[in-house]
Design an enzyme around this catalytic site. Structure first.
Site, short mmCIF file in Angstrom:
data_model
loop_
_atom_site.label_atom_id
_atom_site.label_comp_id
_atom_site.label_asym_id
_atom_site.label_seq_id
_atom_site.Cartn_x
_atom_site.Cartn_y
_atom_site.Cartn_z
CB CYS A 83 -1.00 -0.03 1.15
SG CYS A 83 -2.35 1.17 0.94
CG HIS A 193 -4.09 -3.56 2.20
ND1 HIS A 193 -3.20 -3.19 3.19
CD2 HIS A 193 -4.66 -2.42 1.74
CE1 HIS A 193 -3.24 -1.87 3.34
NE2 HIS A 193 -4.11 -1.39 2.47
CD GLU A 195 -2.34 -6.39 4.58
OE1 GLU A 195 -2.62 -5.23 4.89
OE2 GLU A 195 -1.70 -6.68 3.54
#
Length: 212
Positions: A83, A193, A195
Site C-alpha cells: 500500500c 493489501h 494480507e
C-alpha cells in the site's frame, strides 16, 4: 528446513498485526520490529503503510528506515512494500497540493486517482505483467483488496541498462489505470493489501517467500 525469517518494519504506520499474521500463516518466522539490525538481517523485509504519503515518509526517516531499505536492496536482499509502503518507493507523492520526496527507487509520482468515488475500497482485478512470479498461476478474474485514494498512474522507468525490466502489474478504478504491483529484482510491492485478500493474497505472499 527452517522457516525463512521475515521482519515487518514498525515505523509508526501500517497494519502490523494483520500483515504479520498473514506472512506467518504462509510459513515464515515473523518479527515486528523497529530495530534496524533485525530488519537488515532478516531473510525478507516487509514495509507496510497506511494513511498519508508524507506521514509515512516522516515516520520512516525519523527511525532511519530508508537506510536499511537501501542497504538491503543494494545487497540484493528482498523487500516487499504494501500500500503506502509501495507508494513511498517512488520519487514523490503529491497530496492536497503538497509534494513529498519519496525513496526514489523508481521514477514517478504518486497522485490522486481520477475517479468520482475515492478512495477505492474493495475488491478489484489486476492485469499481471508478463513473467510475474507473484501472480504465477492466478486466474485472470482473481480479485484483490484495495484501499487507496492515490497511486502511481504512470510507469516512468524505461531505461534499465543491462538489468532486466521490472514486471509491472496494472489495475483500473472507474477507468483510471494505475500501477497495482511491481517486481523489480529484490524489490517487490503491491498497491493492494495481500494480507486482506483471502486465499489469493496468501498465495501471493507464498510466492514472495519463495524468492527469499
Amino acid at each position: 528446513m527452517m522457516a525463512p525469517s521475515v521482519a515487518v518494519l514498525d515505523y509508526g504506520s501500517g497494519n502490523l498485526a494483520s500483515v504479520s499474521r498473514a506472512v506467518a500463516r504462509v510459513g515464515a518466522d515473523v518479527t515486528i520490529t523497529s530495530d534496524l539490525e533485525t530488519a537488515q538481517n532478516a531473510d525478507g523485509l516487509v514495509v507496510p503503510g497506511v494513511g498519508a504519503f508524507a506521514a509515512c515518509m516522516a515516520g520512516l526517516r525519523a527511525m532511519r528506515g530508508e537506510r536499511v531499505i537501501g542497504r538491503r536492496l543494494a545487497g540484493g536482499r528482498p523487500v516487499l512494500g504494501i500500500c503506502v509502503g509501495m507508494q513511498i518507493m517512488f520519487e514523490r507523492g503529491i497530496e492536497h497540493g503538497v509534494e513529498t520526496e519519496g525513496l526514489g527507487e523508481w521514477p514517478g509520482t504518486v497522485e490522486r486517482l481520477q475517479a468520482t468515488v475515492v478512495p477505492q475500497i474493495g475488491w478489484n482485478t489486476v492485469d499481471p505483467g508478463a513473467g510475474s512470479v507473484l501472480f504465477a498461476g492466478m486466474a485472470p478474474d482473481t480479485r484483490l483488496y484495495f484501499v487507496n485514494s492515490y497511486a502511481a498512474r504512470r510507469w516512468e522507468l524505461t531505461d534499465t541498462g543491462p538489468f532486466p525490466a521490472p514486471v509491472v502489474t496494472w489495475s483500473e478504478h472507474e477507468g483510471d489505470r494505475f500501477v497495482a504491483a511491481v517486481e523489480n529484482g529484490p524489490l517487490s510491492a503491491t498497491q493492494f493489501h495481500p494480507e486482506k485478500s483471502g486465499d489469493a493474497g496468501a498465495e501471493l505472499l507464498r510466492h514472495w517467500l519463495g524468492t527469499l
